[in-house]
Design an enzyme around this catalytic site. Sequence first.
Site, PDB file in Angstrom:
ATOM      1  N   GLY A 100       4.233   3.571   5.617  1.00  0.00           N
ATOM      2  CA  GLY A 100       4.016   2.392   4.797  1.00  0.00           C
ATOM      3  C   GLY A 100       2.947   2.677   3.761  1.00  0.00           C
ATOM      4  O   GLY A 100       2.065   3.521   3.989  1.00  0.00           O
ATOM      5  N   CYS A 142      -3.818   4.918   8.830  1.00  0.00           N
ATOM      6  CA  CYS A 142      -3.741   4.361   7.474  1.00  0.00           C
ATOM      7  C   CYS A 142      -4.008   5.490   6.490  1.00  0.00           C
ATOM      8  O   CYS A 142      -4.973   6.250   6.662  1.00  0.00           O
ATOM      9  CB  CYS A 142      -4.782   3.256   7.321  1.00  0.00           C
ATOM     10  N   HIS A 197       0.412  -4.604   8.862  1.00  0.00           N
ATOM     11  CA  HIS A 197      -0.640  -3.708   8.366  1.00  0.00           C
ATOM     12  C   HIS A 197      -0.630  -3.678   6.831  1.00  0.00           C
ATOM     13  O   HIS A 197      -1.674  -3.817   6.188  1.00  0.00           O
ATOM     14  CB  HIS A 197      -0.405  -2.303   8.944  1.00  0.00           C
ATOM     15  N   GLU A 198       0.573  -3.535   6.252  1.00  0.00           N
ATOM     16  CA  GLU A 198       0.681  -3.453   4.788  1.00  0.00           C
ATOM     17  C   GLU A 198       0.352  -4.794   4.136  1.00  0.00           C
ATOM     18  O   GLU A 198      -0.304  -4.840   3.086  1.00  0.00           O
ATOM     19  CB  GLU A 198       2.076  -2.987   4.365  1.00  0.00           C
ATOM     20  N   HIS A 251      -3.229  -5.236   3.566  1.00  0.00           N
ATOM     21  CA  HIS A 251      -3.741  -4.549   2.365  1.00  0.00           C
ATOM     22  C   HIS A 251      -3.660  -5.461   1.139  1.00  0.00           C
ATOM     23  O   HIS A 251      -4.536  -5.427   0.275  1.00  0.00           O
ATOM     24  CB  HIS A 251      -2.940  -3.269   2.086  1.00  0.00           C
TER      25      HIS A 251
HETATM   26 CO    CO Z   1      -3.051   1.153   5.539  1.00  0.00          CO
END
Ligand code: CO
Length: 164
Positions: free
Chosen positions: A44, A86, A128-129, A132
Amino acid sequence: MLKLVLYPDPVLEKVAEPVVEFGPELEEFVEQMFEVMHKSNGIGLAAPQVGVSKRIFIMYVQGKRRVVINPKVVSLFGTTAIEEGCLSFPGINVKVSRSSALAVEYFNEKGVLIRDMLDNLSAICFQHELDHLDGKNFIDGLSASAKSYIMKRLEREKKNREQQ
Ligand code: CO
């Protein structure tokens, strides 16, 4: 060629802006994001991680390619936690508590509205994305001492890379 942004770059702590214009420029940008992600062996990648503060991320999980633009979470189910990595934190893994499945809506790079259900690794990656895009990072929930340990590790990693 887009360049991967590493923590603690300030763009990683900014809330990203919605995409308002679809077209060839956006499609080209998304293609370049896939290049960066595959080169770094990621699953990702969010636009802020290449220095662009827009609500765009890409995923390639379990053989499925997703381009996610202006995402919205419709509903969340269950909880799960795995050790996540990450690309903006090379060499760091953190166990993060997430929902185990989710229903979402987003636009793809053509501007088509997609309704999607995700579970397992896809659900974790999506969350998770999405974080961001909201200027959140997977270390945010850690204690101050754990964060400072991670900062030291990142510094060391950076020095090692500069020496190569
Ligand atoms: Co990340």
